[in-house]
Design a protein around this motif. Structure first.
Motif, PDB file in Angstrom:
ATOM      1  N   VAL A 127      27.221  48.859  50.222  1.00 46.77           N
ATOM      2  CA  VAL A 127      28.673  48.377  49.959  1.00 46.77           C
ATOM      3  C   VAL A 127      28.966  47.278  51.157  1.00 46.77           C
ATOM      4  O   VAL A 127      28.641  47.628  52.278  1.00 46.77           O
ATOM      5  CB  VAL A 127      29.683  49.343  50.291  1.00 46.77           C
ATOM      6  CG1 VAL A 127      31.120  48.912  50.003  1.00 46.77           C
ATOM      7  CG2 VAL A 127      29.395  50.573  49.171  1.00 46.77           C
ATOM      8  N   ARG A 128      28.981  46.231  50.853  1.00 44.30           N
ATOM      9  CA  ARG A 128      28.964  45.168  51.717  1.00 44.30           C
ATOM     10  C   ARG A 128      30.383  44.614  52.258  1.00 44.30           C
ATOM     11  O   ARG A 128      30.566  44.121  53.269  1.00 44.30           O
ATOM     12  CB  ARG A 128      28.554  43.862  50.884  1.00 44.30           C
ATOM     13  CG  ARG A 128      26.714  44.128  50.834  1.00 44.30           C
ATOM     14  CD  ARG A 128      26.127  43.083  49.974  1.00 44.30           C
ATOM     15  NE  ARG A 128      24.632  43.389  49.906  1.00 44.30           N
ATOM     16  CZ  ARG A 128      23.764  42.872  49.089  1.00 44.30           C
ATOM     17  NH1 ARG A 128      24.197  41.485  48.395  1.00 44.30           N
ATOM     18  NH2 ARG A 128      22.479  43.033  49.164  1.00 44.30           N
ATOM     19  N   ASP A 129      31.453  44.733  51.230  1.00 46.05           N
ATOM     20  CA  ASP A 129      32.624  44.373  51.597  1.00 46.05           C
ATOM     21  C   ASP A 129      33.622  45.223  50.937  1.00 46.05           C
ATOM     22  O   ASP A 129      33.512  45.341  49.535  1.00 46.05           O
ATOM     23  CB  ASP A 129      32.955  42.816  51.613  1.00 46.05           C
ATOM     24  CG  ASP A 129      34.305  42.404  52.275  1.00 46.05           C
ATOM     25  OD1 ASP A 129      34.799  43.225  53.220  1.00 46.05           O
ATOM     26  OD2 ASP A 129      34.826  41.784  51.660  1.00 46.05           O
ATOM     27  N   VAL A 130      35.051  45.350  51.271  1.00 42.25           N
ATOM     28  CA  VAL A 130      36.118  45.944  50.806  1.00 42.25           C
ATOM     29  C   VAL A 130      37.133  45.024  51.170  1.00 42.25           C
ATOM     30  O   VAL A 130      37.366  45.123  52.088  1.00 42.25           O
ATOM     31  CB  VAL A 130      36.385  47.303  50.898  1.00 42.25           C
ATOM     32  CG1 VAL A 130      37.575  47.786  50.118  1.00 42.25           C
ATOM     33  CG2 VAL A 130      35.119  48.151  50.341  1.00 42.25           C
ATOM     34  N   ALA A 131      38.012  44.258  49.939  1.00 46.61           N
ATOM     35  CA  ALA A 131      38.955  43.387  50.284  1.00 46.61           C
ATOM     36  C   ALA A 131      40.055  43.699  49.216  1.00 46.61           C
ATOM     37  O   ALA A 131      39.912  44.295  48.212  1.00 46.61           O
ATOM     38  CB  ALA A 131      38.447  42.015  50.219  1.00 46.61           C
ATOM     39  N   VAL A 132      41.395  43.227  49.639  1.00 42.69           N
ATOM     40  CA  VAL A 132      42.399  43.085  48.635  1.00 42.69           C
ATOM     41  C   VAL A 132      42.271  42.242  47.571  1.00 42.69           C
ATOM     42  O   VAL A 132      41.857  40.955  47.859  1.00 42.69           O
ATOM     43  CB  VAL A 132      43.621  42.924  49.689  1.00 42.69           C
ATOM     44  CG1 VAL A 132      44.803  42.761  48.452  1.00 42.69           C
ATOM     45  CG2 VAL A 132      43.981  43.776  50.573  1.00 42.69           C
ATOM     46  N   GLU A 133      42.460  42.679  46.453  1.00 42.29           N
ATOM     47  CA  GLU A 133      42.432  41.816  45.170  1.00 42.29           C
ATOM     48  C   GLU A 133      43.910  41.083  45.344  1.00 42.29           C
ATOM     49  O   GLU A 133      44.847  41.760  45.058  1.00 42.29           O
ATOM     50  CB  GLU A 133      42.544  42.628  44.099  1.00 42.29           C
ATOM     51  CG  GLU A 133      42.143  41.674  42.720  1.00 42.29           C
ATOM     52  CD  GLU A 133      40.814  40.840  42.759  1.00 42.29           C
ATOM     53  OE1 GLU A 133      41.023  39.761  42.327  1.00 42.29           O
ATOM     54  OE2 GLU A 133      39.901  41.370  43.155  1.00 42.29           O
ATOM     55  N   PRO A 134      43.710  39.739  45.536  1.00 39.46           N
ATOM     56  CA  PRO A 134      44.948  39.062  45.706  1.00 39.46           C
ATOM     57  C   PRO A 134      46.000  38.746  44.518  1.00 39.46           C
ATOM     58  O   PRO A 134      47.101  38.621  44.865  1.00 39.46           O
ATOM     59  CB  PRO A 134      44.523  37.827  46.563  1.00 39.46           C
ATOM     60  CG  PRO A 134      43.126  37.581  45.731  1.00 39.46           C
ATOM     61  CD  PRO A 134      42.643  38.942  45.508  1.00 39.46           C
ATOM     62  N   TYR A 135      45.592  38.717  43.490  1.00 40.35           N
ATOM     63  CA  TYR A 135      46.211  38.459  42.394  1.00 40.35           C
ATOM     64  C   TYR A 135      46.520  39.682  41.236  1.00 40.35           C
ATOM     65  O   TYR A 135      46.781  39.270  40.140  1.00 40.35           O
ATOM     66  CB  TYR A 135      45.852  37.237  41.446  1.00 40.35           C
ATOM     67  CG  TYR A 135      45.550  35.983  42.649  1.00 40.35           C
ATOM     68  CD1 TYR A 135      46.629  35.317  43.178  1.00 40.35           C
ATOM     69  CD2 TYR A 135      44.154  35.681  42.781  1.00 40.35           C
ATOM     70  CE1 TYR A 135      46.322  34.257  44.013  1.00 40.35           C
ATOM     71  CE2 TYR A 135      43.957  34.376  43.627  1.00 40.35           C
ATOM     72  CZ  TYR A 135      44.874  33.777  44.422  1.00 40.35           C
ATOM     73  OH  TYR A 135      44.814  32.938  45.101  1.00 40.35           O
ATOM     74  N   ALA A 136      46.245  40.742  41.797  1.00 40.23           N
ATOM     75  CA  ALA A 136      46.618  42.050  40.633  1.00 40.23           C
ATOM     76  C   ALA A 136      48.105  42.108  40.865  1.00 40.23           C
ATOM     77  O   ALA A 136      48.765  42.070  41.865  1.00 40.23           O
ATOM     78  CB  ALA A 136      45.583  43.066  41.301  1.00 40.23           C
ATOM     79  N   VAL A 137      48.492  42.821  39.704  1.00 44.81           N
ATOM     80  CA  VAL A 137      49.572  43.026  39.422  1.00 44.81           C
ATOM     81  C   VAL A 137      49.861  44.520  39.996  1.00 44.81           C
ATOM     82  O   VAL A 137      51.046  44.744  40.859  1.00 44.81           O
ATOM     83  CB  VAL A 137      50.116  43.367  37.827  1.00 44.81           C
ATOM     84  CG1 VAL A 137      51.567  43.979  37.688  1.00 44.81           C
ATOM     85  CG2 VAL A 137      49.950  42.091  37.372  1.00 44.81           C
ATOM     86  N   ALA A 138      49.033  45.488  40.351  1.00 47.85           N
ATOM     87  CA  ALA A 138      48.973  46.766  40.594  1.00 47.85           C
ATOM     88  C   ALA A 138      48.137  46.666  42.011  1.00 47.85           C
ATOM     89  O   ALA A 138      47.218  45.892  42.047  1.00 47.85           O
ATOM     90  CB  ALA A 138      48.368  47.776  39.781  1.00 47.85           C
ATOM     91  N   PRO A 139      48.317  47.591  42.931  1.00 47.08           N
ATOM     92  CA  PRO A 139      47.584  47.331  44.297  1.00 47.08           C
ATOM     93  C   PRO A 139      45.971  48.030  43.869  1.00 47.08           C
ATOM     94  O   PRO A 139      45.741  48.878  43.381  1.00 47.08           O
ATOM     95  CB  PRO A 139      48.123  48.566  45.145  1.00 47.08           C
ATOM     96  CG  PRO A 139      48.920  49.343  44.339  1.00 47.08           C
ATOM     97  CD  PRO A 139      49.354  48.489  43.143  1.00 47.08           C
ATOM     98  N   ILE A 140      45.133  46.875  44.228  1.00 46.04           N
ATOM     99  CA  ILE A 140      43.668  47.023  43.693  1.00 46.04           C
ATOM    100  C   ILE A 140      43.236  46.406  44.836  1.00 46.04           C
ATOM    101  O   ILE A 140      43.189  45.503  45.573  1.00 46.04           O
ATOM    102  CB  ILE A 140      43.387  46.317  42.785  1.00 46.04           C
ATOM    103  CG1 ILE A 140      43.974  47.066  41.286  1.00 46.04           C
ATOM    104  CG2 ILE A 140      41.916  46.337  42.352  1.00 46.04           C
ATOM    105  CD1 ILE A 140      43.790  46.321  39.922  1.00 46.04           C
ATOM    106  N   LEU A 141      42.143  47.288  45.575  1.00 47.49           N
ATOM    107  CA  LEU A 141      40.896  46.858  46.418  1.00 47.49           C
ATOM    108  C   LEU A 141      39.644  46.694  45.430  1.00 47.49           C
ATOM    109  O   LEU A 141      39.409  47.316  44.540  1.00 47.49           O
ATOM    110  CB  LEU A 141      40.444  47.963  47.247  1.00 47.49           C
ATOM    111  CG  LEU A 141      41.618  48.242  48.396  1.00 47.49           C
ATOM    112  CD1 LEU A 141      41.454  49.499  49.113  1.00 47.49           C
ATOM    113  CD2 LEU A 141      42.291  47.165  49.323  1.00 47.49           C
ATOM    114  N   THR A 142      39.016  45.442  45.935  1.00 46.00           N
ATOM    115  CA  THR A 142      37.568  45.189  45.353  1.00 46.00           C
ATOM    116  C   THR A 142      36.416  45.500  46.410  1.00 46.00           C
ATOM    117  O   THR A 142      36.432  44.911  47.588  1.00 46.00           O
ATOM    118  CB  THR A 142      37.478  43.824  44.844  1.00 46.00           C
ATOM    119  OG1 THR A 142      38.744  43.677  44.030  1.00 46.00           O
ATOM    120  CG2 THR A 142      36.293  43.509  44.387  1.00 46.00           C
ATOM    121  N   ALA A 143      35.422  46.410  46.060  1.00 47.68           N
ATOM    122  CA  ALA A 143      34.381  46.487  46.827  1.00 47.68           C
ATOM    123  C   ALA A 143      33.306  45.690  46.363  1.00 47.68           C
ATOM    124  O   ALA A 143      32.965  45.804  45.047  1.00 47.68           O
ATOM    125  CB  ALA A 143      33.958  48.066  46.794  1.00 47.68           C
TER     126      ALA A 143
END
Length: 213
Positions: A8-24
């Motif tokens: 796992v190299r990074d986990v960041a906020v998905e900026p344009y999602a309608v619902a709260p989503i993180l992207t790993a």
């Protein structure tokens, strides 16, 4: 037979999602002579609270989950946060894939209570990987299961979680109430000409504080 590993190299906020989503962002490495035609990847994401220390303010917020500090030796245990999946396109050697991590701010969920209590530092996570690899070789296609012991640790900065919640729930939180309680609260609000349920709750709390000796 191909060996596969994950990082796992990074986990960041998905900026344009309608619902709260993180992207790993996950690195995938396969050894062996055969290219990987595709991979059906699954992952469990677990929180490991015993892997970090806590301030007194954080400990107060964790009381409902783990009890007082003197009980933490027996109560501070790993627990499931999320389950997610992704399809990895064909590759040879190393590639990267994005895993979507849909989140909730519902305080009835243990992970939300835990994350809300943290003020600083990191959230200790473990990603447990499984799934199926489809291999392309000289004799056609083969199927290989990803071993159940594939995992990686990642320390998610608390600021990333707070940025996610701030983006989707600015200065708000979610509390689940029974239908009768909601109706009674709405009636209290209307009878007093208040503008919102926040004002109704604030008024009741102020009244309760005055009644406490």
């Amino acid at each position: 037979m191909s060996e596969v590993s994950f990082a796992v190299r990074d986990v960041a906020v998905e900026p344009y999602a309608v619902a709260p989503i993180l992207t790993a962002r996950v690195g995938v490495t396969a050894t062996g002579d055969e290219p990987v035609h595709a991979m059906a990847l699954r992952s469990q994401v677990r929180i490991e609270p015993h892997r970090r220390a806590y301030t007194d303010d954080e400990a107060a917020g964790l009381l409902d989950l783990f009890g007082p500090r003197e009980r933490w030796d027996s109560t501070l245990r790993s627990f499931l946060w999320l389950q997610c999946s992704a399809v990895v396109p064909g590759f040879t050697g190393t590639t990267e894939v994005d895993l979507s991590l849909p989140c909730t701010y519902d305080f009835e969920v243990a992970a939300s209570k835990y994350l809300h209590a943290l003020r600083e530092g990191t959230v200790p996570l473990t990603f447990l990987f499984s799934g199926t690899m489809f291999l392309r070789g000289a004799n056609g296609f083969g199927v290989q299961q990803i071993p159940w012991d594939r995992e990686d640790h990642y320390d998610l900065p608390v600021t990333v979680w707070r940025d996610l919640i701030r983006a989707h729930f600015p200065n708000t939180g979610w509390v689940r109430l029974g239908r009768d309680t909601v109706e009674a609260l709405a009636a209290y609000k209307s009878a007093r000409g208040l503008t919102g349920l926040d004002d109704a709750v604030a008024g009741l709390l102020a009244q309760a504080r005055e009644e406490i000796p």
